[in-house]
Scaffold this active site. Structure first.
Site, PDB file in Angstrom:
ATOM      1  N   HIS A 205      45.093  24.217 -16.965  1.00 28.37           N
ATOM      2  CA  HIS A 205      46.356  24.057 -16.104  1.00 28.37           C
ATOM      3  C   HIS A 205      47.646  25.252 -16.600  1.00 28.37           C
ATOM      4  O   HIS A 205      48.586  25.432 -16.003  1.00 28.37           O
ATOM      5  CB  HIS A 205      47.335  22.678 -16.464  1.00 28.37           C
ATOM      6  CG  HIS A 205      47.912  22.682 -17.630  1.00 28.37           C
ATOM      7  ND1 HIS A 205      47.057  22.323 -18.888  1.00 28.37           N
ATOM      8  CD2 HIS A 205      49.031  22.640 -18.126  1.00 28.37           C
ATOM      9  CE1 HIS A 205      47.972  22.358 -19.772  1.00 28.37           C
ATOM     10  NE2 HIS A 205      48.985  22.382 -19.394  1.00 28.37           N
TER      11      HIS A 205
HETATM   12  C1  UD1 Z   1      54.215  21.461 -17.594  1.00 28.89           C
HETATM   13  C2  UD1 Z   1      54.779  22.146 -19.054  1.00 28.89           C
HETATM   14  C3  UD1 Z   1      53.492  22.418 -19.733  1.00 28.89           C
HETATM   15  C4  UD1 Z   1      52.561  21.338 -20.065  1.00 28.89           C
HETATM   16  C5  UD1 Z   1      52.300  20.656 -18.882  1.00 28.89           C
HETATM   17  C6  UD1 Z   1      51.410  19.436 -19.226  1.00 28.89           C
HETATM   18  C7  UD1 Z   1      56.833  23.339 -18.343  1.00 28.89           C
HETATM   19  C8  UD1 Z   1      57.361  24.799 -18.543  1.00 28.89           C
HETATM   20  N1  UD1 Z   1      55.492  23.594 -18.525  1.00 28.89           N
HETATM   21  O1  UD1 Z   1      53.544  22.459 -17.074  1.00 28.89           O
HETATM   22  O2  UD1 Z   1      54.065  23.075 -21.202  1.00 28.89           O
HETATM   23  O3  UD1 Z   1      51.808  21.982 -20.902  1.00 28.89           O
HETATM   24  O4  UD1 Z   1      53.415  20.326 -18.127  1.00 28.89           O
HETATM   25  O5  UD1 Z   1      50.637  19.081 -18.266  1.00 28.89           O
HETATM   26  O6  UD1 Z   1      57.493  22.373 -18.637  1.00 28.89           O
HETATM   27  N2  UD1 Z   1      52.696  18.787  -9.988  1.00 28.89           N
HETATM   28  C9  UD1 Z   1      52.251  18.146  -9.086  1.00 28.89           C
HETATM   29  N3  UD1 Z   1      52.471  16.686  -9.415  1.00 28.89           N
HETATM   30  C10 UD1 Z   1      52.754  16.232 -10.840  1.00 28.89           C
HETATM   31  C11 UD1 Z   1      53.138  17.311 -11.582  1.00 28.89           C
HETATM   32  C12 UD1 Z   1      53.083  18.476 -11.196  1.00 28.89           C
HETATM   33  O7  UD1 Z   1      51.901  18.250  -7.954  1.00 28.89           O
HETATM   34  O8  UD1 Z   1      52.721  15.072 -10.982  1.00 28.89           O
HETATM   35  C13 UD1 Z   1      53.045  20.305  -9.580  1.00 28.89           C
HETATM   36  C14 UD1 Z   1      54.422  20.676  -9.546  1.00 28.89           C
HETATM   37  O9  UD1 Z   1      54.678  20.292  -8.094  1.00 28.89           O
HETATM   38  C15 UD1 Z   1      54.346  22.402  -9.666  1.00 28.89           C
HETATM   39  C16 UD1 Z   1      53.142  22.331 -10.461  1.00 28.89           C
HETATM   40  O10 UD1 Z   1      52.391  21.121 -10.500  1.00 28.89           O
HETATM   41  O11 UD1 Z   1      54.045  22.597  -8.606  1.00 28.89           O
HETATM   42  C17 UD1 Z   1      53.471  22.519 -12.023  1.00 28.89           C
HETATM   43  O12 UD1 Z   1      54.359  21.680 -12.566  1.00 28.89           O
HETATM   44  P1  UD1 Z   1      55.575  21.980 -13.835  1.00 28.89           P
HETATM   45  O13 UD1 Z   1      55.701  20.689 -14.226  1.00 28.89           O
HETATM   46  O14 UD1 Z   1      56.330  22.920 -13.171  1.00 28.89           O
HETATM   47  O15 UD1 Z   1      54.633  22.498 -14.868  1.00 28.89           O
HETATM   48  P2  UD1 Z   1      52.993  22.132 -15.333  1.00 28.89           P
HETATM   49  O16 UD1 Z   1      52.241  23.349 -15.056  1.00 28.89           O
HETATM   50  O17 UD1 Z   1      52.580  20.778 -15.097  1.00 28.89           O
HETATM   51  N1  UDP Z   2      44.919  14.212 -20.317  1.00 34.98           N
HETATM   52  C1  UDP Z   2      44.799  13.171 -19.612  1.00 34.98           C
HETATM   53  N2  UDP Z   2      44.168  13.175 -18.331  1.00 34.98           N
HETATM   54  C2  UDP Z   2      43.764  14.442 -17.745  1.00 34.98           C
HETATM   55  C3  UDP Z   2      43.717  15.460 -18.609  1.00 34.98           C
HETATM   56  C4  UDP Z   2      44.490  15.529 -19.860  1.00 34.98           C
HETATM   57  O1  UDP Z   2      45.259  11.893 -20.093  1.00 34.98           O
HETATM   58  O2  UDP Z   2      43.254  14.383 -16.760  1.00 34.98           O
HETATM   59  C5  UDP Z   2      45.788  13.998 -21.566  1.00 34.98           C
HETATM   60  C6  UDP Z   2      44.898  14.622 -22.723  1.00 34.98           C
HETATM   61  O3  UDP Z   2      44.227  13.588 -23.290  1.00 34.98           O
HETATM   62  C7  UDP Z   2      46.217  15.054 -23.736  1.00 34.98           C
HETATM   63  C8  UDP Z   2      47.225  15.200 -22.614  1.00 34.98           C
HETATM   64  O4  UDP Z   2      46.923  14.673 -21.601  1.00 34.98           O
HETATM   65  O5  UDP Z   2      46.592  13.848 -24.263  1.00 34.98           O
HETATM   66  C9  UDP Z   2      47.319  16.743 -22.723  1.00 34.98           C
HETATM   67  O6  UDP Z   2      48.328  17.303 -21.518  1.00 34.98           O
HETATM   68  P1  UDP Z   2      48.059  18.557 -20.984  1.00 34.98           P
HETATM   69  O7  UDP Z   2      46.916  19.274 -21.036  1.00 34.98           O
HETATM   70  O8  UDP Z   2      48.555  18.559 -19.467  1.00 34.98           O
HETATM   71  O9  UDP Z   2      49.448  19.333 -21.737  1.00 34.98           O
HETATM   72  P2  UDP Z   2      49.441  20.207 -22.916  1.00 34.98           P
HETATM   73  O10 UDP Z   2      49.103  19.236 -24.167  1.00 34.98           O
HETATM   74  O11 UDP Z   2      48.725  21.320 -22.594  1.00 34.98           O
HETATM   75  O12 UDP Z   2      51.145  20.454 -23.016  1.00 34.98           O
END
Ligand code: UD1
Ligand code: UDP
Length: 356
Positions: A205
């Protein structure tokens, strides 16, 4: 003592699950939670509150899906209003997301002390939005709860030892959650088609991989190859990646799942042979569940895993990801040095907050 906690993204719910439990057991601390809404799908947010017993947020902001500036700015404005109304003794944030930075900035400007959980981590790559968020958050925090010795020394190198702040290695809260929820892992209906053993778990991601079509294609080529020639790959796919894969019309040959709940994710981690991921948290969880990990990034903040040979950086290079996966399979993973503190981070944090 009133603590206002800001969370908003999936890993923050998992971290807060254990810290908020420890706070609830304190007779001194009283916590109110703000959910910024950064993650909002049921399987990216609600499922964690339901499965992990996280207290219901007092404030739900529903701010998501914008650009970095727009999301952070809107969060900042609303968190400031809440701070003014609540007058907390301290605001607490986790990690390095836009929700983290917005919470920390809002409080600091109002002279409300900020505690940062997962302080001091650095990738030394300023192209990552997370690196900017964590550096700025550390700068405005007065209690810096570091998860590792490396994080403490990163802050020392930035001169934090000369500032009037507390820099403490309390251990990693994600180890607490892995230990606490380990026995509750469930296969669950979302994993019905997953074999009971002999598979690889992948997650993907990170912005640096999803926003660069060449990197994404190269990674998917590797995962497809691993799935067809090495071990079946199970990929619970983040909505960000789902969207890009669809728009680029990429073919995923492995078993693609919707994001799964934490108890299902732990089940996958416990039963897999190896982990291939670009997640921060999943790299450590692979280690907690004694599984070798291949990290599809060029740097990691969790350098001790690389130093101990339990994790390897493969970037987005197709051949390197495949070769590293083959090389890591079957590796024995041990933690004799208790690299992440052994599961006491939440209580350590509460003990410090009670005296703050
Ligand atoms: C964010 C964090 C990242 C973290 C990740 C965990 C920032 C800059 N990035 O990245 O550090 O590793 O969360 O997962 O804060 N979206 C959905 N549904 C959801 C959530 C997100 O559709 O429930 C979509 C949003 O609409 C957007 C994209 O995913 O288009 C990215 O979401 P965003 O929260 O901006 O960043 P992440 O990639 O999730
Ligand atoms: N995780 C989860 N379901 C998923 C993928 C990840 O519960 O389908 C959990 C994972 O076990 C960990 C956390 O989400 O505890 C990590 O989140 P993510 O990879 O989104 O973010 P990051 O740690 O890179 O910021």
């Amino acid at each position: 003592m009133k603590i206002l906690t800001v969370i908003g993204a999936r890993p923050q719910f998992i971290k807060a699950s254990v810290v908020s439990k420890a706070i609830q057991n304190s007779s001194i601390l009283d916590e109110k939670i703000i959910h910024t809404g950064q993650h909002f799908d049921a399987n990216m947010s609600n499922i964690f509150f339901d499965q992990l017993g996280i207290p219901k947020p007092h404030y739900q902001l529903d701010i998501n899906s914008g650009s970095h500036g727009s999301m952070t700015g809107r969060m900042l404005e609303q968190i400031e209003e809440i701070c003014l109304a609540e007058q907390p003794d301290r605001l607490m944030v986790y990690g390095d997301t836009n929700s983290t930075l917005a919470g920390a900035l809002a409080a600091a400007k109002l002279h409300i002390p900020v505690a940062h959980i997962e302080a001091g981590l650095r990738s030394f790559n300023m192209q990552m939005p997370e690196e900017i968020n964590r550096i700025l958050t550390d700068q405005v925090s007065d209690i810096l709860f570091c998860p590792t010795d490396t994080a403490v020394s990163n802050l020392k190198n930035e001169g934090f030892d000369k500032k009037p702040v507390q820099v403490l290695n309390v251990g990693d809260v994600m180890q607490d959650s892995s230990l606490f929820f380990s026995e509750r892992a469930v296969k669950g209906s979302s994993l019905v088609d997953v074999p009971n053993e002999g598979f690889i778990v992948a997650t993907l991601h990170r912005a640096e991989n999803t926003d660069d079509a060449n990197r994404l294609k190269s990674i998917i080529e590797a995962l497809n190859y691993i799935h067809e020639h090495i071990r079946p790959v199970v990929l619970p796919l983040h909505p960000r990646t789902q969207k890009v894969v669809k728009s680029l019309g990429l073919e995923l040959k492995m078993s693609v799942l919707e994001p799964v709940g934490y108890l299902e994710m732990i089940w996958l981690l416990k039963h897999c042979d190896a982990v291939v991921s670009d997640s921060g948290g999943v790299q450590k969880e692979a280690f907690f569940f004694k599984k070798p990990c291949v990290t599809m990034r060029d740097q990691t903040e969790w350098v001790e895993l690389i130093e101990h040979g339990v994790n390897v950086l493969a970037g987005a290079d197709t051949q390197k990801i495949i070769q590293c996966t083959e090389a890591m399979l079957g590796k024995t993973i041990e933690d004799p040095l208790s690299l992440y503190g052994g599961g006491h981070a939440s209580q350590n944090i509460v003990n410090v907050l009670e005296k703050a």
